[in-house]
Motif scaffolding. Sequence first.
Motif, short mmCIF file in Angstrom:
data_model
loop_
_atom_site.label_atom_id
_atom_site.label_comp_id
_atom_site.label_asym_id
_atom_site.label_seq_id
_atom_site.Cartn_x
_atom_site.Cartn_y
_atom_site.Cartn_z
N LYS A 220 43.03 -93.50 -16.15
CA LYS A 220 44.20 -93.15 -16.93
C LYS A 220 45.06 -94.39 -17.05
O LYS A 220 45.61 -94.86 -16.06
N LEU A 221 45.15 -94.92 -18.23
CA LEU A 221 45.95 -96.13 -18.43
C LEU A 221 47.39 -95.74 -18.70
O LEU A 221 47.66 -94.81 -19.46
N GLY A 222 48.31 -96.45 -18.07
CA GLY A 222 49.73 -96.18 -18.30
C GLY A 222 50.21 -96.81 -19.59
O GLY A 222 49.43 -97.32 -20.39
N ARG A 223 51.52 -96.77 -19.79
CA ARG A 223 52.09 -97.40 -20.98
C ARG A 223 52.02 -98.91 -20.85
O ARG A 223 52.02 -99.45 -19.76
N SER A 224 51.94 -99.58 -21.98
CA SER A 224 51.82 -101.03 -21.99
C SER A 224 53.12 -101.69 -21.54
O SER A 224 54.21 -101.18 -21.80
N ILE A 225 53.01 -102.86 -20.92
CA ILE A 225 54.19 -103.62 -20.50
C ILE A 225 55.01 -104.08 -21.72
O ILE A 225 56.19 -104.35 -21.62
N GLU A 226 54.35 -104.11 -22.89
CA GLU A 226 55.05 -104.48 -24.13
C GLU A 226 56.16 -103.47 -24.45
O GLU A 226 57.12 -103.79 -25.14
N GLU A 227 56.00 -102.22 -23.97
CA GLU A 227 56.99 -101.18 -24.25
C GLU A 227 58.19 -101.25 -23.30
O GLU A 227 59.16 -100.51 -23.47
N ARG A 228 58.12 -102.11 -22.32
CA ARG A 228 59.22 -102.20 -21.34
C ARG A 228 60.46 -102.73 -22.03
O ARG A 228 60.39 -103.71 -22.78
N PRO A 229 61.63 -102.07 -21.82
CA PRO A 229 62.87 -102.50 -22.49
C PRO A 229 63.18 -103.97 -22.21
O PRO A 229 62.94 -104.49 -21.13
N LYS A 230 63.74 -104.65 -23.21
CA LYS A 230 64.00 -106.09 -23.14
C LYS A 230 65.04 -106.44 -22.06
O LYS A 230 65.00 -107.50 -21.47
N GLU A 231 65.98 -105.51 -21.81
CA GLU A 231 67.01 -105.82 -20.80
C GLU A 231 66.42 -105.98 -19.40
O GLU A 231 66.99 -106.65 -18.54
N ILE A 232 65.26 -105.38 -19.18
CA ILE A 232 64.60 -105.54 -17.88
C ILE A 232 64.14 -106.99 -17.72
O ILE A 232 64.23 -107.57 -16.63
N GLU A 233 63.69 -107.60 -18.82
CA GLU A 233 63.24 -109.00 -18.79
C GLU A 233 64.39 -109.94 -18.41
O GLU A 233 64.19 -110.96 -17.78
N GLN A 234 65.62 -109.58 -18.80
CA GLN A 234 66.77 -110.45 -18.54
C GLN A 234 67.30 -110.35 -17.11
O GLN A 234 68.19 -111.11 -16.73
N ARG A 235 66.79 -109.42 -16.33
CA ARG A 235 67.20 -109.24 -14.92
C ARG A 235 68.70 -109.02 -14.77
O ARG A 235 69.33 -109.51 -13.84
N SER A 236 69.28 -108.31 -15.73
CA SER A 236 70.74 -108.12 -15.71
C SER A 236 71.15 -106.79 -15.09
O SER A 236 72.33 -106.56 -14.85
N GLU A 237 70.19 -105.91 -14.81
CA GLU A 237 70.53 -104.58 -14.28
C GLU A 237 69.68 -104.30 -13.06
O GLU A 237 68.48 -104.58 -13.03
N PHE A 238 70.31 -103.72 -12.03
CA PHE A 238 69.59 -103.38 -10.80
C PHE A 238 68.78 -102.09 -11.03
O PHE A 238 69.21 -101.20 -11.75
N GLY A 239 67.62 -102.01 -10.40
CA GLY A 239 66.85 -100.76 -10.40
C GLY A 239 65.50 -100.85 -11.08
O GLY A 239 64.83 -99.84 -11.25
N PHE B 231 65.62 -96.59 -8.23
CA PHE B 231 64.34 -96.83 -8.91
C PHE B 231 64.41 -96.29 -10.34
O PHE B 231 64.03 -95.16 -10.62
N LYS B 232 64.93 -97.13 -11.24
CA LYS B 232 65.04 -96.72 -12.65
C LYS B 232 63.69 -96.87 -13.35
O LYS B 232 63.28 -96.01 -14.12
N THR B 233 63.01 -97.97 -13.11
CA THR B 233 61.65 -98.16 -13.62
C THR B 233 60.81 -98.85 -12.56
O THR B 233 61.35 -99.61 -11.74
N ILE B 234 59.51 -98.55 -12.57
CA ILE B 234 58.56 -99.23 -11.68
C ILE B 234 57.39 -99.67 -12.56
O ILE B 234 56.77 -98.86 -13.24
N THR B 235 57.10 -100.97 -12.55
CA THR B 235 56.00 -101.52 -13.35
C THR B 235 54.85 -101.87 -12.43
O THR B 235 55.04 -102.56 -11.43
N THR B 236 53.65 -101.38 -12.78
CA THR B 236 52.44 -101.70 -12.02
C THR B 236 51.37 -102.20 -12.99
O THR B 236 51.56 -102.11 -14.21
N ASP B 237 50.27 -102.68 -12.44
CA ASP B 237 49.13 -102.99 -13.33
C ASP B 237 48.33 -101.70 -13.54
O ASP B 237 48.71 -100.64 -13.05
N ASN B 238 47.22 -101.79 -14.27
CA ASN B 238 46.42 -100.60 -14.56
C ASN B 238 45.30 -100.39 -13.57
O ASN B 238 44.26 -99.82 -13.91
#
Length: 199
Positions: A105-124, A185-192
């Motif tokens: 079961k493949l999860g959602r792609s990392i491409e769908e991750r909101p851009k604000e997460i990339e900026q490391r501006s919000e905790f969680g 824990f607002k989002t958790i990113t893992t590999d597939n």
Amino acid sequence: KRYKADQGQSVYQINRCHCGRKSAFLKKAGFINYVIKHFFEEGWSLDVCANRSLATGEFSHYQTVCTRTLYNYVDQGLMTIKNYDLPEKLKRNTKLHHVHQNKKKLGRSIEERPKEIEQRSEFGHWECDLVLGHKTKDDQVLLTLSERMSREFLIIRIPDKTSASVMQAFQMLQKQYSEHWNDIFKTITTDNGSEFADL
């Protein structure tokens, strides 16, 4: 002792011409004609044609092809026998439908991750992975969680790298943080990997 590219390429091309399986269709024309004749005149099936030719000694094993190959020739359009001439084949559902229990079961792609997460501006927003020791059967496994903004790091020892053990660790974490879980824990990113299949 010197390598010459042109000569090497020509040797490669000659060798490439000789590799791969060659069709026996043209070499076994006598047997193919025998099959077509008895199929249309006597009403024999392809299986009967293949086996009877060997049983009566009309053809040797090297002069014939197996039943499966005959059906492949029909599918490829190499013979005058067509699929509609084989009523049983059209009626029979030859494909078995297996339910794959361990289908990934493949999860959602990392491409769908909101851009604000990339900026490391919000905790969680956490990234999760497994760390294996020597990859032996009884080796301990560490589940690691890294928070992107604060670089907070959690390490949880789990018995093995199965998805059940990973889920058990997350359930323990969720119980530990109880009502604060969604804030921490607002989002958790893992590999597939298969170990994260149940997340």
